[in-house]
Design a protein around this motif. Structure first.
Motif, PDB file in Angstrom:
ATOM      1  N   VAL A  85      11.980  93.856  69.671  1.00 12.83           N
ATOM      2  CA  VAL A  85      10.581  94.208  69.434  1.00 12.83           C
ATOM      3  C   VAL A  85      10.448  94.552  67.960  1.00 12.83           C
ATOM      4  CG1 VAL A  85       8.757  95.850  69.973  1.00 12.83           C
ATOM      5  CG2 VAL A  85      10.258  95.037  71.766  1.00 12.83           C
ATOM      6  N   VAL A  86       9.458  93.944  67.302  1.00 15.30           N
ATOM      7  CA  VAL A  86       9.238  94.153  65.872  1.00 15.30           C
ATOM      8  C   VAL A  86       7.900  94.856  65.696  1.00 15.30           C
ATOM      9  CG1 VAL A  86       9.020  93.020  63.636  1.00 15.30           C
ATOM     10  CG2 VAL A  86      10.545  92.050  65.364  1.00 15.30           C
ATOM     11  N   LEU A  87       7.921  95.967  64.953  1.00 17.20           N
ATOM     12  CA  LEU A  87       6.704  96.695  64.643  1.00 17.20           C
ATOM     13  C   LEU A  87       6.493  96.704  63.141  1.00 17.20           C
ATOM     14  CD1 LEU A  87       7.386  97.972  67.537  1.00 17.20           C
ATOM     15  CD2 LEU A  87       5.996  99.846  66.746  1.00 17.20           C
ATOM     16  N   SER A  88       5.247  96.562  62.757  1.00 14.86           N
ATOM     17  CA  SER A  88       4.857  96.658  61.359  1.00 14.86           C
ATOM     18  C   SER A  88       3.946  97.872  61.261  1.00 14.86           C
ATOM     19  CB  SER A  88       4.139  95.380  60.932  1.00 14.86           C
ATOM     20  OG  SER A  88       3.825  95.414  59.571  1.00 14.86           O
ATOM     21  N   GLY A  89       4.473  98.942  60.713  1.00 14.82           N
ATOM     22  CA  GLY A  89       3.754 100.216  60.758  1.00 14.82           C
ATOM     23  C   GLY A  89       3.788 100.722  62.178  1.00 14.82           C
ATOM     24  N   LYS A  90       2.631 100.987  62.755  1.00 10.62           N
ATOM     25  CA  LYS A  90       2.550 101.439  64.144  1.00 10.62           C
ATOM     26  C   LYS A  90       1.991 100.354  65.051  1.00 10.62           C
ATOM     27  CE  LYS A  90       2.010 106.253  62.862  1.00 10.62           C
ATOM     28  NZ  LYS A  90       1.170 107.441  62.904  1.00 10.62           N
ATOM     29  N   LYS A  91       1.938  99.123  64.529  1.00 12.99           N
ATOM     30  CA  LYS A  91       1.369  98.011  65.299  1.00 12.99           C
ATOM     31  C   LYS A  91       2.464  97.048  65.737  1.00 12.99           C
ATOM     32  CE  LYS A  91      -3.147  98.264  63.238  1.00 12.99           C
ATOM     33  NZ  LYS A  91      -4.264  97.554  62.682  1.00 12.99           N
ATOM     34  N   LEU A  92       2.331  96.567  66.964  1.00  9.75           N
ATOM     35  CA  LEU A  92       3.260  95.592  67.507  1.00  9.75           C
ATOM     36  C   LEU A  92       3.065  94.262  66.807  1.00  9.75           C
ATOM     37  CD1 LEU A  92       5.382  95.001  69.724  1.00  9.75           C
ATOM     38  CD2 LEU A  92       3.477  94.310  71.185  1.00  9.75           C
ATOM     39  N   LYS A  93       4.143  93.732  66.260  1.00  7.27           N
ATOM     40  CA  LYS A  93       4.067  92.470  65.539  1.00  7.27           C
ATOM     41  C   LYS A  93       4.611  91.317  66.371  1.00  7.27           C
ATOM     42  CE  LYS A  93       5.288  90.483  61.072  1.00  7.27           C
ATOM     43  NZ  LYS A  93       6.024  90.706  59.831  1.00  7.27           N
ATOM     44  N   ASP A  94       5.756  91.529  67.070  1.00  6.03           N
ATOM     45  CA  ASP A  94       6.374  90.441  67.806  1.00  6.03           C
ATOM     46  C   ASP A  94       7.298  90.988  68.887  1.00  6.03           C
ATOM     47  OD1 ASP A  94       7.065  87.822  68.452  1.00  6.03           O
ATOM     48  OD2 ASP A  94       8.642  87.707  66.942  1.00  6.03           O
ATOM     49  N   VAL A  95       7.410  90.249  69.979  1.00  8.28           N
ATOM     50  CA  VAL A  95       8.373  90.538  71.037  1.00  8.28           C
ATOM     51  C   VAL A  95       9.171  89.269  71.258  1.00  8.28           C
ATOM     52  CG1 VAL A  95       8.688  91.186  73.460  1.00  8.28           C
ATOM     53  CG2 VAL A  95       6.833  92.196  72.144  1.00  8.28           C
ATOM     54  N   GLU A  96      10.473  89.331  71.023  1.00  9.09           N
ATOM     55  CA  GLU A  96      11.351  88.172  71.188  1.00  9.09           C
ATOM     56  C   GLU A  96      12.175  88.375  72.448  1.00  9.09           C
ATOM     57  OE1 GLU A  96      13.671  88.241  67.625  1.00  9.09           O
ATOM     58  OE2 GLU A  96      11.905  88.129  66.337  1.00  9.09           O
ATOM     59  N   MET A  97      11.773  87.704  73.525  1.00 11.84           N
ATOM     60  CA  MET A  97      12.470  87.842  74.805  1.00 11.84           C
ATOM     61  C   MET A  97      13.212  86.557  75.118  1.00 11.84           C
ATOM     62  SD  MET A  97       9.827  89.869  77.233  1.00 11.84           S
ATOM     63  CE  MET A  97      11.037  90.693  78.226  1.00 11.84           C
ATOM     64  N   PRO A  98      14.406  86.671  75.702  1.00 11.34           N
ATOM     65  CA  PRO A  98      15.128  85.471  76.102  1.00 11.34           C
ATOM     66  C   PRO A  98      14.524  84.889  77.374  1.00 11.34           C
ATOM     67  CG  PRO A  98      16.317  87.385  76.840  1.00 11.34           C
ATOM     68  CD  PRO A  98      15.141  87.880  76.021  1.00 11.34           C
ATOM     69  N   LEU A  99      14.925  83.673  77.696  1.00  6.33           N
ATOM     70  CA  LEU A  99      14.537  83.108  78.979  1.00  6.33           C
ATOM     71  C   LEU A  99      15.272  83.881  80.059  1.00  6.33           C
ATOM     72  CD1 LEU A  99      14.691  79.313  78.180  1.00  6.33           C
ATOM     73  CD2 LEU A  99      12.672  80.724  78.395  1.00  6.33           C
ATOM     74  N   TYR A 100      14.593  84.186  81.126  1.00  9.36           N
ATOM     75  CA  TYR A 100      15.207  84.964  82.191  1.00  9.36           C
ATOM     76  C   TYR A 100      14.705  84.438  83.523  1.00  9.36           C
ATOM     77  CZ  TYR A 100      10.708  87.374  81.939  1.00  9.36           C
ATOM     78  OH  TYR A 100       9.377  87.656  81.903  1.00  9.36           O
ATOM     79  N   PRO A 101      15.515  84.595  84.577  1.00  6.62           N
ATOM     80  CA  PRO A 101      15.066  84.155  85.899  1.00  6.62           C
ATOM     81  C   PRO A 101      13.951  85.065  86.406  1.00  6.62           C
ATOM     82  CG  PRO A 101      17.166  85.291  86.067  1.00  6.62           C
ATOM     83  CD  PRO A 101      16.856  85.142  84.597  1.00  6.62           C
ATOM     84  N   GLU A 102      13.079  84.497  87.203  1.00 10.41           N
ATOM     85  CA  GLU A 102      11.993  85.287  87.780  1.00 10.41           C
ATOM     86  C   GLU A 102      12.576  86.382  88.660  1.00 10.41           C
ATOM     87  OE1 GLU A 102       8.569  85.201  87.550  1.00 10.41           O
ATOM     88  OE2 GLU A 102       8.948  83.885  85.854  1.00 10.41           O
ATOM     89  N   PRO A 103      12.003  87.565  88.616  1.00 13.75           N
ATOM     90  CA  PRO A 103      12.493  88.648  89.469  1.00 13.75           C
ATOM     91  C   PRO A 103      12.393  88.270  90.940  1.00 13.75           C
ATOM     92  CG  PRO A 103      10.994  89.488  87.817  1.00 13.75           C
ATOM     93  CD  PRO A 103      10.936  87.999  87.736  1.00 13.75           C
ATOM     94  N   GLU A 104      13.468  88.518  91.688  1.00 17.43           N
ATOM     95  CA  GLU A 104      13.506  88.139  93.089  1.00 17.43           C
ATOM     96  C   GLU A 104      12.643  89.038  93.959  1.00 17.43           C
ATOM     97  OE1 GLU A 104      17.469  87.757  94.519  1.00 17.43           O
ATOM     98  OE2 GLU A 104      18.078  86.505  92.839  1.00 17.43           O
ATOM     99  N   TRP A 105      12.358  90.268  93.504  1.00 22.54           N
ATOM    100  CA  TRP A 105      11.591  91.173  94.343  1.00 22.54           C
ATOM    101  C   TRP A 105      10.120  90.803  94.419  1.00 22.54           C
ATOM    102  CZ3 TRP A 105      14.278  93.748  90.191  1.00 22.54           C
ATOM    103  CH2 TRP A 105      13.515  93.876  89.040  1.00 22.54           C
TER     104      TRP A 105
END
Length: 139
Positions: A85-105
């Motif tokens: 998670v990248v923040l610039s100041g107090k603002k969210l700039k980017d979220v870099e998430m990997p590919l992941y399987p859908e939650p089974e629940w």
């Protein structure tokens, strides 16, 4: 009497406290954003840790902190996956998430019984494999 050394030492302590306070506040904002993203994607949040903090110029805000956080989340409660998670100041700039399987629940039935639906012991529910699941309608 107050001499110059005492004044410089006092300003230095106040400066360190201010930096700590700012970074702690930004860390709480980052954790809020991470938890919101995990809730939106039906993931289990595990932890958040600051990886990098650099003082720099932020467009439209002036001097501020550019920070990166490593976050752990889980799709099944066992495995842990990492996101940045990248923040610039107090603002969210980017979220870099990997590919992941859908939650089974997501496919699991939701309990609607008094104590827990199927097998909760709170009513006339039958969850035997022969009856094809829960007969009390806890789907």
């Amino acid at each position: 009497m107050l001499n110059l050394t005492d004044l410089i030492l006092g300003l230095l302590v106040c400066g360190i406290a201010a930096v700590f306070w700012q970074l702690r506040q930004i860390s709480e904002i980052a954790e809020f954003h991470v938890k919101r993203v995990c809730q939106k994607r039906r993931l289990q949040w595990v932890s958040t840790a600051r990886v990098q903090a650099r003082l720099g110029f932020i467009p439209g805000q002036g001097l501020g902190w550019n920070t990166r956080y490593q976050c752990e989340f889980s799709t099944d409660g066992i495995n842990r996956l990492h996101a940045i998670v990248v923040l610039s100041g107090k603002k969210l700039k980017d979220v870099e998430m990997p590919l992941y399987p859908e939650p089974e629940w997501q496919q699991a039935p939701e309990s609607k019984g008094r104590i827990g639906g199927c097998g909760g012991g709170g009513g006339a529910s039958s969850c035997s494999p022969r009856s094809g699941g829960c007969s009390s309608g806890c789907k």
